[in-house]
Scaffold this motif. Structure first.
Motif, PDB file in Angstrom:
ATOM      1  N   PHE A 194      -1.599  15.179   3.817  1.00 12.22           N
ATOM      2  CA  PHE A 194      -0.839  14.029   4.300  1.00 12.22           C
ATOM      3  C   PHE A 194      -0.585  13.054   3.150  1.00 12.22           C
ATOM      4  O   PHE A 194       0.510  12.497   3.021  1.00 12.22           O
ATOM      5  N   GLY A 195      -1.587  12.857   2.300  1.00  9.57           N
ATOM      6  CA  GLY A 195      -1.428  11.974   1.149  1.00  9.57           C
ATOM      7  C   GLY A 195      -0.349  12.470   0.201  1.00  9.57           C
ATOM      8  O   GLY A 195       0.457  11.680  -0.311  1.00  9.57           O
ATOM      9  N   VAL A 196      -0.291  13.774  -0.027  1.00  2.67           N
ATOM     10  CA  VAL A 196       0.739  14.355  -0.893  1.00  2.67           C
ATOM     11  C   VAL A 196       2.116  14.168  -0.262  1.00  2.67           C
ATOM     12  O   VAL A 196       3.103  13.891  -0.959  1.00  2.67           O
ATOM     13  N   ALA A 197       2.185  14.293   1.062  1.00  2.00           N
ATOM     14  CA  ALA A 197       3.450  14.091   1.771  1.00  2.00           C
ATOM     15  C   ALA A 197       3.936  12.648   1.614  1.00  2.00           C
ATOM     16  O   ALA A 197       5.121  12.406   1.361  1.00  2.00           O
ATOM     17  N   VAL A 198       3.023  11.704   1.765  1.00  2.43           N
ATOM     18  CA  VAL A 198       3.388  10.290   1.584  1.00  2.43           C
ATOM     19  C   VAL A 198       3.870  10.053   0.163  1.00  2.43           C
ATOM     20  O   VAL A 198       4.848   9.319  -0.069  1.00  2.43           O
ATOM     21  N   LEU A 199       3.196  10.687  -0.796  1.00  4.71           N
ATOM     22  CA  LEU A 199       3.599  10.565  -2.194  1.00  4.71           C
ATOM     23  C   LEU A 199       5.048  11.034  -2.376  1.00  4.71           C
ATOM     24  O   LEU A 199       5.844  10.384  -3.065  1.00  4.71           O
ATOM     25  N   GLY A 200       5.396  12.145  -1.737  1.00  4.64           N
ATOM     26  CA  GLY A 200       6.762  12.648  -1.832  1.00  4.64           C
ATOM     27  C   GLY A 200       7.779  11.689  -1.236  1.00  4.64           C
ATOM     28  O   GLY A 200       8.875  11.521  -1.785  1.00  4.64           O
ATOM     29  N   THR A 201       7.418  11.049  -0.131  1.00  4.34           N
ATOM     30  CA  THR A 201       8.363  10.105   0.467  1.00  4.34           C
ATOM     31  C   THR A 201       8.522   8.860  -0.398  1.00  4.34           C
ATOM     32  O   THR A 201       9.619   8.300  -0.490  1.00  4.34           O
ATOM     33  N   ILE A 202       7.454   8.421  -1.051  1.00  2.67           N
ATOM     34  CA  ILE A 202       7.550   7.249  -1.934  1.00  2.67           C
ATOM     35  C   ILE A 202       8.541   7.521  -3.061  1.00  2.67           C
ATOM     36  O   ILE A 202       9.347   6.651  -3.422  1.00  2.67           O
ATOM     37  N   PHE A 203       8.507   8.735  -3.605  1.00  4.84           N
ATOM     38  CA  PHE A 203       9.477   9.086  -4.647  1.00  4.84           C
ATOM     39  C   PHE A 203      10.894   9.083  -4.092  1.00  4.84           C
ATOM     40  O   PHE A 203      11.844   8.728  -4.797  1.00  4.84           O
ATOM     41  N   ALA A 204      11.058   9.481  -2.827  1.00  2.14           N
ATOM     42  CA  ALA A 204      12.382   9.496  -2.211  1.00  2.14           C
ATOM     43  C   ALA A 204      12.910   8.080  -2.002  1.00  2.14           C
ATOM     44  O   ALA A 204      14.123   7.870  -1.952  1.00  2.14           O
ATOM     45  N   TYR A 205      11.997   7.108  -1.868  1.00  2.00           N
ATOM     46  CA  TYR A 205      12.398   5.705  -1.694  1.00  2.00           C
ATOM     47  C   TYR A 205      12.629   5.005  -3.037  1.00  2.00           C
ATOM     48  O   TYR A 205      13.100   3.872  -3.066  1.00  2.00           O
ATOM     49  N   ASP A 206      12.291   5.644  -4.145  1.00  2.00           N
ATOM     50  CA  ASP A 206      12.354   4.983  -5.446  1.00  2.00           C
ATOM     51  C   ASP A 206      13.800   4.726  -5.869  1.00  2.00           C
ATOM     52  O   ASP A 206      14.710   5.447  -5.477  1.00  2.00           O
ATOM     53  N   GLY A 207      13.983   3.703  -6.695  1.00  2.00           N
ATOM     54  CA  GLY A 207      15.304   3.375  -7.229  1.00  2.00           C
ATOM     55  C   GLY A 207      15.789   1.986  -6.862  1.00  2.00           C
ATOM     56  O   GLY A 207      16.664   1.419  -7.531  1.00  2.00           O
ATOM     57  N   TRP A 208      15.218   1.402  -5.810  1.00  2.00           N
ATOM     58  CA  TRP A 208      15.661   0.071  -5.368  1.00  2.00           C
ATOM     59  C   TRP A 208      15.450  -0.988  -6.441  1.00  2.00           C
ATOM     60  O   TRP A 208      16.195  -1.978  -6.517  1.00  2.00           O
ATOM     61  N   ILE A 209      14.434  -0.816  -7.303  1.00  2.00           N
ATOM     62  CA  ILE A 209      14.102  -1.829  -8.309  1.00  2.00           C
ATOM     63  C   ILE A 209      15.222  -2.012  -9.333  1.00  2.00           C
ATOM     64  O   ILE A 209      15.304  -3.053  -9.991  1.00  2.00           O
ATOM     65  N   LEU A 210      16.119  -1.024  -9.454  1.00  2.00           N
ATOM     66  CA  LEU A 210      17.162  -1.097 -10.481  1.00  2.00           C
ATOM     67  C   LEU A 210      18.142  -2.230 -10.236  1.00  2.00           C
ATOM     68  O   LEU A 210      18.789  -2.705 -11.167  1.00  2.00           O
ATOM     69  N   ILE A 211      18.279  -2.699  -9.005  1.00  2.00           N
ATOM     70  CA  ILE A 211      19.170  -3.824  -8.734  1.00  2.00           C
ATOM     71  C   ILE A 211      18.722  -5.068  -9.494  1.00  2.00           C
ATOM     72  O   ILE A 211      19.541  -5.917  -9.845  1.00  2.00           O
ATOM     73  N   THR A 212      17.435  -5.174  -9.802  1.00  2.00           N
ATOM     74  CA  THR A 212      16.944  -6.341 -10.534  1.00  2.00           C
ATOM     75  C   THR A 212      17.486  -6.389 -11.955  1.00  2.00           C
ATOM     76  O   THR A 212      17.501  -7.453 -12.579  1.00  2.00           O
ATOM     77  N   ASN A 213      17.938  -5.241 -12.491  1.00  2.00           N
ATOM     78  CA  ASN A 213      18.542  -5.246 -13.822  1.00  2.00           C
ATOM     79  C   ASN A 213      19.827  -6.055 -13.865  1.00  2.00           C
ATOM     80  O   ASN A 213      20.277  -6.459 -14.940  1.00  2.00           O
ATOM     81  N   LEU A 214      20.424  -6.280 -12.695  1.00  2.00           N
ATOM     82  CA  LEU A 214      21.682  -7.024 -12.611  1.00  2.00           C
ATOM     83  C   LEU A 214      21.457  -8.481 -12.219  1.00  2.00           C
ATOM     84  O   LEU A 214      22.378  -9.148 -11.759  1.00  2.00           O
ATOM     85  N   GLY A 215      20.231  -8.977 -12.409  1.00  2.00           N
ATOM     86  CA  GLY A 215      19.919 -10.351 -12.011  1.00  2.00           C
ATOM     87  C   GLY A 215      20.839 -11.382 -12.630  1.00  2.00           C
ATOM     88  O   GLY A 215      21.103 -12.435 -12.029  1.00  2.00           O
ATOM     89  N   GLY A 216      21.344 -11.105 -13.833  1.00  2.00           N
ATOM     90  CA  GLY A 216      22.231 -12.048 -14.500  1.00  2.00           C
ATOM     91  C   GLY A 216      23.673 -11.946 -14.057  1.00  2.00           C
ATOM     92  O   GLY A 216      24.518 -12.704 -14.545  1.00  2.00           O
ATOM     93  N   GLU A 217      23.977 -11.008 -13.140  1.00  2.00           N
ATOM     94  CA  GLU A 217      25.360 -10.831 -12.687  1.00  2.00           C
ATOM     95  C   GLU A 217      25.521 -11.022 -11.183  1.00  2.00           C
ATOM     96  O   GLU A 217      26.609 -10.830 -10.652  1.00  2.00           O
TER      97      GLU A 217
END
Length: 445
Positions: A194-217
């Motif tokens: 179950f822990g490995v499964a959760v780990l896989g879903t966390i990777f599937a959710y990754d990428g949202w942080i990249l919007i912070t790169n556009l903080g100046g725009e």
């Protein structure tokens, strides 16, 4: 002559589309079977997707408080610099620009090339040209004014939501399988799996942080950035759980397990016929193109932000903004060249995996930074305030710590290699510091 600066023109809908579009690529369509295989039951699989989403939401809420206080171009690089100093900021940016950014873009582009060649029945030799051609077109688009990349993000996000909505609606209203309580024959349920499964879903959710790169725009980033991150993650959780439930309602657990990554394609063919199945596949390819656009739009801002602080070789060129488009053209070209080389000569999938340990370690440091900033501010936030503080940032730290520890145990060699990548940046940092010590000029971000 007036100095060219980034154009702060992106509104809420652009930011929201970039959060959703950058996260949702192919994982939502292909990971249901792997998560089900790990958990052994539909109930635990749905719980894994929900728990991974809750951890991601805690991450987003935590970083939103930092982003509201430090609304600058460069995201994590700027946060680490502000909280821990320029040395740690440099290392967090170095890992992203030299390996992680080109590797993750190359990995996604390579997968798109594979899908396109299969869809049109082309030979395997077309995979790399299609991948490089796609990222070249997207890079050229993002050398124009940022509104064009943002508009493309909105269009591709809407397009990718159509097959997602079709899967959810069909499953809810026309599916006849038992979505809850079904088990996979021959698979033993365990906490470890179950822990490995959760780990896989966390990777599937990754990428949202990249919007912070556009903080100046982003317009009014202290308000719109947290709003886009939080609403974006909430919508993604609903979509991920909804698609998973829709597929579970349409196919038996044993059938999904047997089909593996082909489960969604099989579902589409049976639910919507040959034409509908092809349209769903086109929707998946558009989804991946949208994810590529979000990454190619946001990653060059890290190059630009570091160059503006004289923390890269050729900083003058990498920190250059086109006078007409107000975009970092040279930084975008640099990402394009590095990615193309990686696609041709290395395994980008493996390279992107090697970065996970270090990248998530920096995430943890940023989450801990919330407590540091509150202490500096007399115990109170300035701007957006994390609800249920300090419980939410603690969940973010524990959840991300789980990823780091898992990588350490499951891929120790990869972890060691990623640390070596980071270490290579240390002498460069001190050389650049010496080289530019007499030049105190920096670009206003």
């Amino acid at each position: 002559m007036e100095e060219t600066q980034l154009n702060r023109s992106l509104g809420f809908w652009s930011a929201l589309a970039l959060v959703i579009g950058t996260v949702i690529g192919s994982g939502i369509f292909f990971k249901q079977a792997s998560v089900l295989q790990m958990t052994g039951s539909t109930n635990l699989a749905l719980m894994a997707w929900l728990l991974g989403g809750i951890i991601t939401l805690a991450d987003g809420l935590t970083l939103s408080e930092i982003g509201a206080q430090i609304p600058h171009t460069g995201g994590l690089y700027h946060y680490m610099t502000h909280i821990y100093g320029e040395f740690w900021g440099f290392l967090s940016g170095w890992m992203q620009i030299i390996v992680y950014a080109p590797a993750i873009v190359g990995s996604i582009a390579g997968y798109l090339g594979l899908l396109v060649t299969n869809f049109f029945g082309l030979g395997a030799g077309w995979k790399a040209p299609i991948a490089i051609g796609t990222i070249t077109l997207i890079a050229l688009l993002n050398m124009l004014a940022n509104r064009y990349g943002a508009a493309f993000a909105i269009v591709t996000t809407i397009c990718k939501l159509l097959p997602i909505a079709a899967i959810i609606i069909f499953g809810l209203f026309f599916g006849h399988e038992q979505a809850l309580g079904a088990t996979v024959a021959g698979i033993h349920q365990s906490v470890g799996n179950f822990g490995v499964a959760v780990l896989g879903t966390i990777f599937a959710y990754d990428g949202w942080i990249l919007i912070t790169n556009l903080g100046g725009e982003i317009k009014r980033p202290e308000k719109l950035l947290p709003l886009a991150i939080i609403l974006g993650i909430l919508l993604i959780i609903i979509l991920y759980v909804g698609v998973t439930f829709g597929i579970f309602r349409s196919l038996s657990a044993n059938r999904i397990n047997a089909l593996g990554q082909n489960a969604t394609a099989y579902f589409a063919l049976n639910a919507f016929g040959p034409l509908g199945g092809r349209l769903v596949n086109i929707g998946i390819m558009i989804s991946i193109i949208g994810a590529l656009n979000g990454k190619i739009m946001t990653f060059p801002r890290i190059y630009y932000a570091m160059a503006a602080k004289k923390q890269l070789p050729f900083s003058k060129q990498l920190g250059h903004l086109n006078r007409h488009t107000q975009t970092p053209v040279v930084a975008t070209l640099t990402l394009l060249v590095l990615t193309s080389i990686m696609i041709l000569v290395v395994d980008t999938d493996r390279l992107s995996e090697l970065c996970i340990f270090v990248m998530y370690s920096f995430y943890i440091a940023a989450f801990i930074g919330v407590f540091v900033l509150r202490r500096r501010n007399g115990g109170k936030p300035t701007g957006f305030s994390i609800p249920l503080y300090p419980f939410v940032p603690i969940v973010a730290i524990i959840g991300t710590g789980f990823v780091v520890v898992s990588e350490l145990f499951f891929d120790f060699t990869g972890t060691a290699i990623s640390i070596i990548f980071i270490a290579l940046g240390i002498p460069l940092y001190y050389w650049l510091k010496h080289h530019y010590r007499n030049d105190g000029s920096v670009t206003k971000l």
